[in-house]
Enzyme design. Structure first.
Site, PDB file in Angstrom:
ATOM      1  N   THR A 117     -59.356 -29.650 -47.272  1.00 14.77           N
ATOM      2  CA  THR A 117     -58.204 -30.348 -46.694  1.00 14.77           C
ATOM      3  C   THR A 117     -56.915 -29.563 -46.893  1.00 14.77           C
ATOM      4  O   THR A 117     -56.677 -29.037 -47.975  1.00 14.77           O
ATOM      5  CB  THR A 117     -58.061 -31.704 -47.416  1.00 14.77           C
ATOM      6  OG1 THR A 117     -59.284 -32.408 -47.264  1.00 14.77           O
ATOM      7  CG2 THR A 117     -56.905 -32.504 -46.863  1.00 14.77           C
ATOM      8  N   GLY A 130     -62.044 -38.076 -50.889  1.00 17.72           N
ATOM      9  CA  GLY A 130     -61.005 -39.021 -50.493  1.00 17.72           C
ATOM     10  C   GLY A 130     -61.214 -40.436 -50.997  1.00 17.72           C
ATOM     11  O   GLY A 130     -60.247 -41.146 -51.284  1.00 17.72           O
ATOM     12  N   GLY A 173     -59.922 -33.153 -51.895  1.00 24.43           N
ATOM     13  CA  GLY A 173     -61.145 -33.514 -52.612  1.00 24.43           C
ATOM     14  C   GLY A 173     -61.759 -34.779 -52.047  1.00 24.43           C
ATOM     15  O   GLY A 173     -61.532 -35.123 -50.883  1.00 24.43           O
TER      16      GLY A 173
HETATM   17  N1  GLY Z   1     -59.788 -35.300 -48.832  1.00 25.65           N
HETATM   18  C1  GLY Z   1     -60.369 -35.286 -47.588  1.00 25.65           C
HETATM   19  C2  GLY Z   1     -61.355 -36.332 -47.338  1.00 25.65           C
HETATM   20  O1  GLY Z   1     -61.903 -36.919 -48.271  1.00 25.65           O
HETATM   21  O2  GLY Z   1     -61.640 -36.604 -46.208  1.00 25.65           O
END
Ligand code: GLY
Length: 343
Positions: free
Chosen positions: A200, A254, A252
């Site tokens: 991300t 989410g 990470g």
């Molecule tokens: N941090 C991105 C997701 O979990 O989609």
């Protein structure tokens, strides 16, 4: 509780007396001044470079964030934009959000076939009374606002990853996807064109006027269930900006970030006087405390900056990095972490 209060009093007192003593006494963080931009992962260095022309010309932090996002979304890579890893059905769906110095915010989730989800999120913020549009509605809104539909073809890297995932069909998030490859567990991954793989893309910036903004863009967790929305589309989870206090973003798994309103919590800890790094650390500790066994198997990292331009980061696992660009530096920092990775 009393211990916490004493600690906070110490932090505030130390802030007042810092010139007399060592700055280290108040916080293990760094001052970057302004303007300044922080972006997650190695690729953040290129993102910061794309955003810098806006900041260096005294432009608005919000515009710098969008410039950085457009740059990375244009690249065909496995974790951001239309080249990203698909969901279990083989469809790439994008999440993004943006927030400015007035607490205006916009987001899109599950957006398909639109190249610049963060720019669509900005349109949501600036032209609608809403914060979050999802799926077909988000795509319809994008098309009505001049964005064009791109062909739904998986990038070569994403196709290979997906085909190999289909063989096992197991759902296990990859820790530090940026730093995983066959040359060693934490050696950087590079595509054929030499560009680094990454997770991300979270960005926070402060402009010359001292205003803060942030943005996040991602294709989300690889091989997620179709319809799953991650922290990157959720204000207060993947991104939070309070122009009086500071800003934070995350990368990470989410779900763990959403559960505790992660970046909102980081900003609230900074409001209480914690340095950016300590604020990130406290939130990571909260994730670990909730489910220590699970925390050992996943990565979550936070990056934060306060109103003074001090910044810091903390992650569950070793290996999370972030890039900083200001008038005094242009480099990649390793985040402090809770678990050291096995050699
Ligand atoms: N941090 C991105 C997701 O979990 O989609």
């Amino acid at each position: 509780m009393a211990k916490e209060m004493n600690r906070r009093k110490f932090i505030s007192l130390s802030a007042l007396t810092a010139p007399l003593f060592s700055f280290k006494a108040i916080a293990d963080n760094t001052i970057g001044g302004k303007p300044i931009i922080l972006s997650t992962w190695d690729e953040g260095k290129n993102v910061n470079a794309a955003a810098w022309p806006v900041l260096s010309k005294k432009g608005r932090a919000l515009d710098a964030i969008e410039a950085g996002a457009v740059y990375v979304e244009d690249k065909i890579s496995c974790c951001v934009g239309l080249g990203g890893n698909p969901d279990r059905d083989g469809t790439v769906t994008l999440d993004a959000c943006i927030m400015d110095e007035h607490a205006n915010c916009g987001a899109v989730a599950g957006l398909e076939q639109i190249k610049h989800p963060l720019s669509v999120a900005r349109k949501v913020m600036e032209t609608t009374p809403h914060v979050l549009l999802v799926g077909n509605g988000a795509q319809k809104f994008a098309l009505q606002n001049g964005f064009t539909k791109e062909p739904a073809i998986l990038s070569e890297d994403a196709r290979k990853e997906y085909e190999s995932w289909l063989k096992k069909n197991e759902y296990q998030p990859t820790i530090n996807i940026e730093n995983k490859n066959q040359n060693g567990p934490f050696a950087p991954v590079f595509f054929d064109d030499g560009s680094p793989n990454h997770d991300t893309m979270g960005m926070i910036a402060m402009d010359t006027a001292g205003n803060l903004s942030g943005g996040v863009t991602t294709s989300g967790m690889a091989f997620k269930i179709h319809g799953r929305v991650g922290d990157s589309a959720v204000i207060g989870a993947g991104l939070f900006v309070d122009n009086e206090v500071g800003a934070a973003t995350s990368s990470g798994v989410g779900e763990e970030v959403i559960r505790i309103c992660g970046t909102h919590l980081v900003v609230e800890f900074m409001r209480q006087g914690y340095s950016p790094e300590l604020a990130c650390k406290k939130v990571v500790q909260r994730i670990i405390k909730r489910d220590p066994a699970k925390a050992k198997t996943i990565q979550v990292g936070f990056v934060a900056m306060n109103k003074k331009g001090e910044y810091g980061a903390y992650s569950i696992q070793e290996g999370f990095v972030y890039a900083v660009k200001s008038s005094v530096e242009d480099k990649i920092h390793s985040s402090k972490y809770f678990y050291k990775q096995p050699a």
